[in-house]
Structures are given as C-alpha cells and as structure tokens.
Design an enzyme around this catalytic site. Structure first.
Site, PDB file in Angstrom:
ATOM      1  N   ASP D  75      42.316  34.308  88.567  1.00 34.02           N
ATOM      2  CA  ASP D  75      40.881  34.480  88.337  1.00 34.02           C
ATOM      3  C   ASP D  75      40.088  34.398  89.642  1.00 34.02           C
ATOM      4  O   ASP D  75      39.090  35.093  89.811  1.00 34.02           O
ATOM      5  CB  ASP D  75      40.381  33.422  87.347  1.00 34.02           C
ATOM      6  CG  ASP D  75      40.830  33.730  85.914  1.00 34.02           C
ATOM      7  OD1 ASP D  75      41.155  34.900  85.627  1.00 34.02           O
ATOM      8  OD2 ASP D  75      40.851  32.801  85.088  1.00 34.02           O
ATOM      9  N   ASN D 149      30.694  33.987  88.662  1.00 27.32           N
ATOM     10  CA  ASN D 149      30.847  32.824  87.787  1.00 27.32           C
ATOM     11  C   ASN D 149      29.592  31.942  87.774  1.00 27.32           C
ATOM     12  O   ASN D 149      28.984  31.745  86.731  1.00 27.32           O
ATOM     13  CB  ASN D 149      32.026  31.951  88.227  1.00 27.32           C
ATOM     14  CG  ASN D 149      33.303  32.253  87.473  1.00 27.32           C
ATOM     15  OD1 ASN D 149      33.292  33.026  86.536  1.00 27.32           O
ATOM     16  ND2 ASN D 149      34.400  31.634  87.885  1.00 27.32           N
ATOM     17  N   ARG D 160      26.171  10.379  96.734  1.00 22.24           N
ATOM     18  CA  ARG D 160      25.109   9.783  95.918  1.00 22.24           C
ATOM     19  C   ARG D 160      24.504  10.829  95.009  1.00 22.24           C
ATOM     20  O   ARG D 160      24.428  12.002  95.343  1.00 22.24           O
ATOM     21  CB  ARG D 160      23.993   9.241  96.835  1.00 22.24           C
ATOM     22  CG  ARG D 160      24.386   8.014  97.615  1.00 22.24           C
ATOM     23  CD  ARG D 160      23.870   6.732  96.933  1.00 22.24           C
ATOM     24  NE  ARG D 160      24.482   5.562  97.564  1.00 22.24           N
ATOM     25  CZ  ARG D 160      24.124   5.117  98.788  1.00 22.24           C
ATOM     26  NH1 ARG D 160      23.174   5.737  99.470  1.00 22.24           N
ATOM     27  NH2 ARG D 160      24.705   4.076  99.295  1.00 22.24           N
ATOM     28  N   ARG D 177      17.960  14.168  87.676  1.00 24.55           N
ATOM     29  CA  ARG D 177      18.760  13.266  88.496  1.00 24.55           C
ATOM     30  C   ARG D 177      20.188  13.326  87.990  1.00 24.55           C
ATOM     31  O   ARG D 177      20.434  13.017  86.806  1.00 24.55           O
ATOM     32  CB  ARG D 177      18.214  11.847  88.422  1.00 24.55           C
ATOM     33  CG  ARG D 177      16.815  11.762  89.024  1.00 24.55           C
ATOM     34  CD  ARG D 177      16.472  10.359  89.453  1.00 24.55           C
ATOM     35  NE  ARG D 177      16.262   9.516  88.296  1.00 24.55           N
ATOM     36  CZ  ARG D 177      16.336   8.195  88.330  1.00 24.55           C
ATOM     37  NH1 ARG D 177      16.624   7.565  89.459  1.00 24.55           N
ATOM     38  NH2 ARG D 177      16.113   7.488  87.238  1.00 24.55           N
ATOM     39  N   ASP D 179      24.660  14.413  89.301  1.00 24.92           N
ATOM     40  CA  ASP D 179      25.572  14.804  90.375  1.00 24.92           C
ATOM     41  C   ASP D 179      25.357  16.247  90.784  1.00 24.92           C
ATOM     42  O   ASP D 179      25.859  16.675  91.823  1.00 24.92           O
ATOM     43  CB  ASP D 179      27.028  14.654  89.908  1.00 24.92           C
ATOM     44  CG  ASP D 179      27.543  13.239  90.084  1.00 24.92           C
ATOM     45  OD1 ASP D 179      26.741  12.341  90.407  1.00 24.92           O
ATOM     46  OD2 ASP D 179      28.753  13.022  89.879  1.00 24.92           O
ATOM     47  N   ALA D 191      34.621  28.571  83.054  1.00 26.96           N
ATOM     48  CA  ALA D 191      35.184  28.023  84.292  1.00 26.96           C
ATOM     49  C   ALA D 191      34.642  26.600  84.501  1.00 26.96           C
ATOM     50  O   ALA D 191      34.716  25.778  83.579  1.00 26.96           O
ATOM     51  CB  ALA D 191      34.853  28.952  85.449  1.00 26.96           C
ATOM     52  N   LEU D 194      32.494  24.755  81.826  1.00 26.00           N
ATOM     53  CA  LEU D 194      33.133  24.270  80.596  1.00 26.00           C
ATOM     54  C   LEU D 194      33.613  22.836  80.771  1.00 26.00           C
ATOM     55  O   LEU D 194      33.520  22.023  79.843  1.00 26.00           O
ATOM     56  CB  LEU D 194      34.302  25.189  80.226  1.00 26.00           C
ATOM     57  CG  LEU D 194      34.888  25.002  78.832  1.00 26.00           C
ATOM     58  CD1 LEU D 194      33.851  25.307  77.749  1.00 26.00           C
ATOM     59  CD2 LEU D 194      36.098  25.918  78.628  1.00 26.00           C
ATOM     60  N   SER D 195      34.090  22.510  81.963  1.00 23.35           N
ATOM     61  CA  SER D 195      34.594  21.148  82.182  1.00 23.35           C
ATOM     62  C   SER D 195      33.445  20.148  82.332  1.00 23.35           C
ATOM     63  O   SER D 195      33.663  18.951  82.318  1.00 23.35           O
ATOM     64  CB  SER D 195      35.508  21.110  83.406  1.00 23.35           C
ATOM     65  OG  SER D 195      34.760  21.251  84.593  1.00 23.35           O
ATOM     66  N   GLN D 248      33.026  28.705  96.202  1.00 25.38           N
ATOM     67  CA  GLN D 248      32.926  28.752  97.663  1.00 25.38           C
ATOM     68  C   GLN D 248      31.810  27.829  98.116  1.00 25.38           C
ATOM     69  O   GLN D 248      30.735  27.817  97.518  1.00 25.38           O
ATOM     70  CB  GLN D 248      32.590  30.182  98.129  1.00 25.38           C
ATOM     71  CG  GLN D 248      33.507  31.246  97.585  1.00 25.38           C
ATOM     72  CD  GLN D 248      34.955  31.022  97.984  1.00 25.38           C
ATOM     73  OE1 GLN D 248      35.252  30.817  99.149  1.00 25.38           O
ATOM     74  NE2 GLN D 248      35.846  31.009  97.001  1.00 25.38           N
TER      75      GLN D 248
END
Lengths: 292, 292, 292, 292
Positions: D75, D149, D160, D177, D179, D191, D194-195, D248
């Site tokens: 992929d 994607n 942080r 706020r 990650d 891709a 989904l996780s 990337q």
C-alpha cells in the site's frame, strides 16, 4: 508445573440443553477407564446423548465423589458446569468440540493425549472468582445465583435507555443513563464486556469491571474496582429493564428492586493442560498474531 | 475516619520549574505556624517564589523531618513531589491553585479550612502504588526511576509506527505494532492512559493497565495485569522510539534496549481532606453529572 | 444570511404524547399575532395543553397552509414533527423548554427575540436527509415509515446476541453478530449512534453511518456509506430481534423478514436562528470547551 | 463492468526507496509485451532492481505516455505512485508481493491472469479523492503537496500533548488538546485513522474524517465533514509539533504556521481487476469472516 494430586473419579459433562453426539464421551470414557479411573456421566448429558454405558450421576453425587469434571462443549457449557460445581470444589477442564475457546483449553483432536498427561499429573491449576448475585425487593432477597462471567442489567422489551444508580460499599458512584451495565469478572472480561469496550482483566487480578453499554455520557468509561466491592444497582425510575447472568435471562427488574453483586465465597478451579498460556490463548482468539 | 497521627512539621512544595507567586505559601505557612507547626519550604520552591520568610530544606531534610508535605500546584506538581518523597514515606496532600485536580483534593479557596481540619486529625489516608522503571542495555541497568502515573514507550522523532515484544514474568504476551504502549498505575489510569482508551482502575486495585496507543491490530485492547507482574518491553527492530515516565522524556530507545517495569518497593501515601470521595472526584472531573 | 422568504402562517407543535403547560404557546402565539401572523395550533398539542385560544389544525391542514412549524419541546418532539411534515415541505424550528438540544436551536428565554428575528428574515435554512424504512415479508412491504435519526435492528426480549446479513446495493457487506446495528443519518449521528462509538457526520455529508452495537468481532467498526445506498438487513436465523426507528419500537423481526433502508425522497428543512453554528452547538452539547 | 478503454502502454512501478528483486518485473513485462503492449519501467525502480531489459522513463514521460501504471509492492508503494501520477491522470492498479493490501488488489500468484483480464477490458474503475496540503507562514505558502491517505499534525520530539485550533471554511470547530489530529480521505480511513478509532468511509462518500489522536477531552470524537471543506489547523502556542502526510514526515510546525487542507483538484483513478469488491476486501483485511 507438576501437581501431585491424582484424579481417580472423573465426571463428564456435555452441552447444556443441546442434543449432542455421544461418540466423544464413549471414546473419552473408555480411555479413562483404561487408565484405571472411575467415570461418571452427568445425568442430563446422559439423557441428551442417549448414553447408558457409564454410570450416571446428579450434581450432588458428582460434587461428593468426582475429583475432576471434564466438559465437552464450548465456553457456554463451561459456564454452566462451573456455576453448578463451585460449591463442591470439583475442578474443571474443558474440551472444545471445535477449535479452542476462551475457557475450553483442549482441542478435540488432542483430547486423549491431553487428558492422559493431566492424569499423569502434568497440569496447572488456576482459581477463578465468581460473582454472587442477589436481587432484593422490600429488603428481602427474591433471587440469588452465582455467575462466572458477568451480571448484566440491560434495557428491556421496549428498548428504551434505562437509568440507574450505582453504589459501591455504600458510596455513590454514578447515575448512569445507558442501554445497561455489565459487571464482569476477569473470566467474563473476554466475553460480552469485551464487545462493549471493556478492558481485558488477567484472571489473577482481584477486580471486577463495570462496563457501561452505550452510555449517554461519552466519558462514562469502564472502571475496574476491587473484588471486595459490594456493588449495588438501583433502578431510578419505573423503566423497562432486564437482568441477565452469564447470558441467562433472570427476569424483569422493577422500580425499587436492588441488584447486589459481590465476590462469591467460593471460587471455581480450572485445570489447564500442559503448555497452557493465558496470553497465548488471547493471541489466538483475538488474532493478535495477524498483521493487517 | 479520624486518624490519630498528628502533623507537627509540614513541608511546602510548589510547581516544579515554574515561576509562582509566593502569596499562598505565606498565607498557608503563617496559618500553620499559628497552629503550632513547624514550616519548611522546599528549596527550589523558595527560589522560584523568592521567599525567605520560612526556613528552606532540601529533599533529604524534608524526608528526615517532615510529617506531611503540602503541594500547592496541579497534578504535575503532585507527581513530581510524590516521586521524590516515596522513599522517605512522607505523606502528601495537594492544594490546587485553580479548581480540583485528579490528585489535588483541596480547592484554593478552602485551603486554610481544610488544612486546619487535617491538623485536627480529620482526614483519611490512602497508599498509592508506584512503578519502578529500569532501562537495561547489555545486561546492565543504564537508567532507573520511579513513576506514579505511567511509563510510556512511544514512537520517536520520525513518527513511524514502532514494534516491540512484551513479556510478563518471562511469558510472551504479544508482538505489538503501534504508536506506543502505556503501562499505567491506577493513579495514572485517569491521565494519559484514559485518552488512549484505557480503563479506569480504582486506586485499591492491585493491577497495572497495559494500554496500546493506536495499535495496528484493532483487537489489541487494553489489558489489566496483576501488579506483581514484571513487564519487559523489547524493541523488535532498530526503530525510532522514545521512553517517557510521568510525562517526562527519558530519552531514545535503541535496538537491544530493554524496558523493565515492576511495582516499586515503596508506595506514596496520600492524605485526603474530610469528605473526599474518589468517585465524587471522577464525577466532577469527567462531567458524569452532566446529561447531554 | 438574510433570506427573502417571509413566514405568514405559523403552526405550533408541542411535546408528543406528553402533558405540557400551555403558557409558552399563549405567549408565543400572541406575539406572532402581534406581528401580523396567522397562528395554528397542532390538534394533539391543543388537547394536551387544553388550549382553545388559537385555531387548531391537523397535519393535513398544517401541511397545506403553514409556512413554518415551531416546535416547543426537545429533540424527540422535533423528530416527531419532522417525520410528519417531511412530505409537505413545511420547514421547522425548535424552541427548547430547557437548555439547547441538538436540534432545538432556541433557548426558552430567547424565544420571542429569536422568532422575531426569524420573522424579520434573519435566519438560515438547512435541509436534512431522512431515511425511508421498508419492512418486507414474502416480497411484500408490511411496514414503511420515515426516520430522521436512525433505524435500529436490536436484540429482543430474551437479550441474546443476534446475527444478520447486510447488503448494500445488492453487494454483500458482512455477516454481523452483535447486539444490533444502527443505520444513522447525519442528524442521528449525534444521538444513539454516538453512544455506540459511531462517528459524527456533519449534516452536509451525503452519507449514512452503519454502527454495530457491541459487535462480537472487535474489528467490526462503524462504516459511513454513500446516502444513495440501498441497505438491506436480513436476519440469519430465527432469533429474537426488534426494529426501532427514531427511538420508536416498530415490532419484532422474524426469520425471512427484510429491513430495507434508503434515502427518503423528501428532506426536512430546518430553519436556524441568526448566529446558529453546527460546531458551536457540538462544542456546547459535548463539553468540548471544558478541559479536564 | 466491462470498460472499453484499452491499455497499450504500461508503466511498471516498484517499492519506493527499497531494494527489490527484478524477477516479477521481468515476468510481467515480458507477458505484457507478448500481449502487444509497450512496457516502461519507472526510472528509480529500474535502478533499485538493476533492470535494463525494458526502457526506463521518468514521471514526466510516464505521465505523458502511459495508459496504465502497475505497482508491484504494498500500500505504501501505491500511495507514492498515486501522489506522483495524480496530475497526469494515469490510472493505477496494484499487485501485492505478498497477500492483498487495502489498495493492492491483485495477489502475486494471480498477477498474469488478472493483468491479462484487465487488458481484455474486464476491469472496473474508481476515482479516489486526494488531499491538497498547504503549509503557510506569514501569509505565504512554504510547502505544498498532495496526499492520498491523510495529513497528520502530531506531537513532536519531546512528546508533550499539543493544542491547536481547527476551522472549517472559516468557522471555528474546536480547540483541541491531544497527541494530534488525522485528516483522512476515504482511502486513508482504513490506514492510520482506523487505529485511532476513526470511522471507515466508503470510497464514494465525499467526505473527510477528522480523527483526534488521544484527545484530552473524551467527547472529542471523530467527525466526518464534507469534502468541499477547507480545513485550517493553527497551533495555539509554541509547541513541539510535526506534520506528516501519507506517513511521510514533512517537518516541524512552528507557532503561527497554518496547515490548510482541502480536496485536491485532481483525483487518482484506480483500476480494479474483475471480481473486486470493496467490502470483500474489508472482510478479508479486517477478519470479519472470523468468529471469536
């Protein structure tokens, strides 16, 4: 781990309330007899399989005489047998008719090999916690049972969201509006609770998971509480609610009914065949070895 | 619960590495002196607040002499003080400068009232488990610390998914491909782990949560394991990975580095003001009282 | 956005099947008359409020004559009115009796101000997609309705997991074992679907969300499909299943019954007061402005 | 669906920046020549495989001359080729070296059979939306690219939590706020998104998913917005943040940098072999056929 206890009398259990071929019971029973064991066939299994080649026994007799119960079926059959054997202390081992289950450790095609090694003393033991469920109305207990997986308060026939109060050891936890609440043991954490976003609890963790089903407030996340908690669920209004344990329907819940859940005084002992690993079982059942 | 222990010497801690007004420290210190207590000001706090009205003390002196540490700050300040006081056994209580935190039980506007009642003996105590983190390379420990919330193995600078093996007590758990893994105490279960779908663990539960961050395999759900587990994380390939504890960056992880996590030999004792309830705190912080 | 259409005849709707004070209706109706409008009171609302001061009208008359329907109630009242007005094209605006709802844009204490500005032409319009639900047995349609939020196939009275096949435009999607499946419009994506882990769909997105309820397979995640999809749900075995739409119980589903869901030919038009913002509404309802 | 377009000139692409055996390229190229086609080998692929038996071509030549690009890889290789071919309109089909991918429809062992049928005209076409990413500083665009994607704003080296504002078409969505945030096309929805609990978007749905990564506020759920949205992300404070597209790393983000994401003017066309089904692919990749 090599255990010193030897199993002389074995009781065979089948699927609960389901017709089942007697062939595997005959194969296993004859093998056990060839090893010098006494074989008892649980009475309902004997009827459902139509088998008369082994002496039949009721639960009381099995509880009094058996050293080990062997369940031929799936996880549901294990749940049923475990609830019935908990007070007698007879340990259990499961043979899955198909591939492995979460609780049925032995695959059908290795049945005789694995039971043989267990008879040789090559096995491990693990005690699993059960829930004690008490339903109270006007201060009196109107229903009580044990549960190995879970107790579930669920929305009922009309299908509307329900609302109830949860207290732990008398302390108010929350007022939950949801489709229901699952109170799960570690054993049940890989069953219904898992499909409702519950956490997996390793069997040795002395905790219960409180897992809301479709909670109205998105931050109502699963909580794991200590297994010495007395969990009390009280319907807030006259709503259409139902109570289940281990997938069994107990009945409707009415306003003023209290559901009280705590750790049962008895545990159930599982016997695992050699090579058993809880995490290996999880990896296989949950396809963790598979990459996308 | 009325506790018999009396607090004579109190140490005051502020925010770590952050400028902070000294006003609240003066107010609190003078009140404590008026109650006959001795007041010590943690040395870095004294510098950052520019206060000279109370004797200053380093961690060794506080550990040797203080009966109670009072932290004026947020949950991060509590984490920092807790890690530093764990070995000395000095208990902690937190005063939040704003509204309440998960660990700072006392709101700023009730500081004197609540500390006064605690001096009267009207408080409860609770011991919280800490993690012991050891980083090993070529068989030698190259870094070790305590953590009250969590240890996190995370993807690093390039931001690619990482892959590592997890063992518990030497038993293989899984080969995890993900953005990372959080190993959390019950205290940390309401911090970073919660935002990554981890379960809430009531502080009394003797378990740690293993919470994958963005796992590649969707069935890699959080697992709660017993807190006597030794958890070992080994990077599978030379990948770009980082190690954090309690939100602090420890550094990069290399191939062949092992992260070993277990229950610390020491716990940290929290002192709670009268009326404290863990579930009441959760209801407020997570807006459970709010209906949509 | 200033719209040119002027509203001359307004129909007032109340809560469905619920006793309600007539006071707000009298206040609003008198105001609208003072602005030169004709006021119609929906017939069931007139009965439930015991009001005779305004002419009453049934749905047919409202559909033929009204330029705008004003609903005084909650989101459930909006759902009910929307389903009934969809074919007539009468637009709707909602006044929440308490605080705001997902669909009731106007707070009770700003009712006259906001309706006044809408009469001035200061409003925006938005068309919302409805679902067309058809239940078929032996090739014949036995039930059909519209739904603004969702259609839900759910487990029934016994509470056991159900299993069914889903096809889209005749193509097989999956064989789902779960507590049920929610098929949701963008409007319904912030209702029941959200509590079952469904995604929020912005109202302009021409899609429907398929949201499994407690799926047995953990990777059975919600899917958003194009809104020109014909979604067909077929029970796999004789199981205990129920059908709901917009929170209403339709009835039991039998083996061989097909549930067919597609985009309805009509949309429902919402009128929004000045300053309305979909995202502002989400921020308020979901507490996004609140930090932990 | 039988399509009338015939493919005369085919360009072969391999893995990007990875050594790869040339064997499959030779096999495929010779087969295509035997079918009367002209074969071009993408220049980097030629170098990385060490192949000189086919004429090589750069992207400009492929864009000008090729009727179809065949990607031999996974992929990631499809993503790379798709970004490079989008402006030229050359369609793509993927051959997975191992088992199937989300985008590589043809298994290695059916390569010649499936390409043969595609040359026979037995294939279907599907256009996939791309994202246009623009990074702006002081009003000027400092970087721009396409992404098939996703575009991801992520925490950076220190690890942080970051905080940023999101606007859509100039309307404020939220102050997040977390990650990070994933902005995903339907193609990217299976891709990384989904996780991180994102919804699956059927490729035909004209929407983008906004999927927060470990959001601090638990109700910050994924939102699907219309694909004519202009999504603007602005870092709120000087924080350590990074920008990725299609896996990337683009680079660090500074305070005052704006990330602007919209639908690209071009789409990329996928050619699917006969028998292709999006849902069948999902069932296989996500193990939906597997019961626990």
């Amino acid at each position: 781990m090599i255990s010193m206890r030897s199993f002389k009398t074995l009781a065979l259990f089948g699927r609960y309330n389901t017709r089942q071929s007697g062939e595997a019971f005959v194969t296993l029973g004859n093998y056990l007899k060839s090893r010098g064991c006494e074989v008892l066939l649980e009475e309902h299994t004997a009827i459902s399989c139509g088998l008369t080649v082994f002496p039949t026994a009721d639960l009381a007799a099995i509880g009094a005489r058996a050293d080990l119960a062997v369940v031929l079926g799936g996880d549901g059959s294990m749940l049923h047998a475990a609830r019935n054997l908990a007070t007698s202390g007879v340990p259990l081992v499961g043979v899955n008719q198909g591939r492995l289950g979460f609780m049925t450790d032995i695959a059908a095609d290795r049945m005789l090999e694995m039971l043989g090694r267990i008879l040789d003393g090559d096995y491990s033991r693990e005690d699993r916690t059960l829930l004690s469920l008490n339903v109270r109305r006007d201060g009196a207990t109107v229903f009580s049972t044990l549960a190995l997986n879970d107790v579930v308060v669920n929305k009922g026939a009309v299908g509307r969201m329900i609302e109830f109060l949860v207290h732990i050891n008398g302390e108010f936890v929350y007022d939950l509006r949801s489709d229901g609440l699952i109170v799960s043991t570690p054993t049940g954490s890989t069953a219904y609770a898992l499909s409702s976003n519950g956490p997996i609890l390793q069997p040795g963790v002395p905790g219960f998971a409180l897992v809301p089903i479709c909670p109205h407030t998105l931050s109502n996340r699963p909580i794991t509480v200590s297994d010495d908690s007395v969990i009390e669920i009280t319907l807030k209004r006259a709503l259409d609610a139902r109570l289940h344990y281990d997938g069994q329907l107990q009945g409707d819940l009415n306003e003023g009914t209290q559901v009280v859940i705590s750790r049962a005084p008895h545990t159930i002992r599982f016997v695992h065949p050699p090579g058993y690993s809880y995490f290996a079982m999880l990896r296989e059942k949950l396809h963790w070895s598979e990459a996308l």
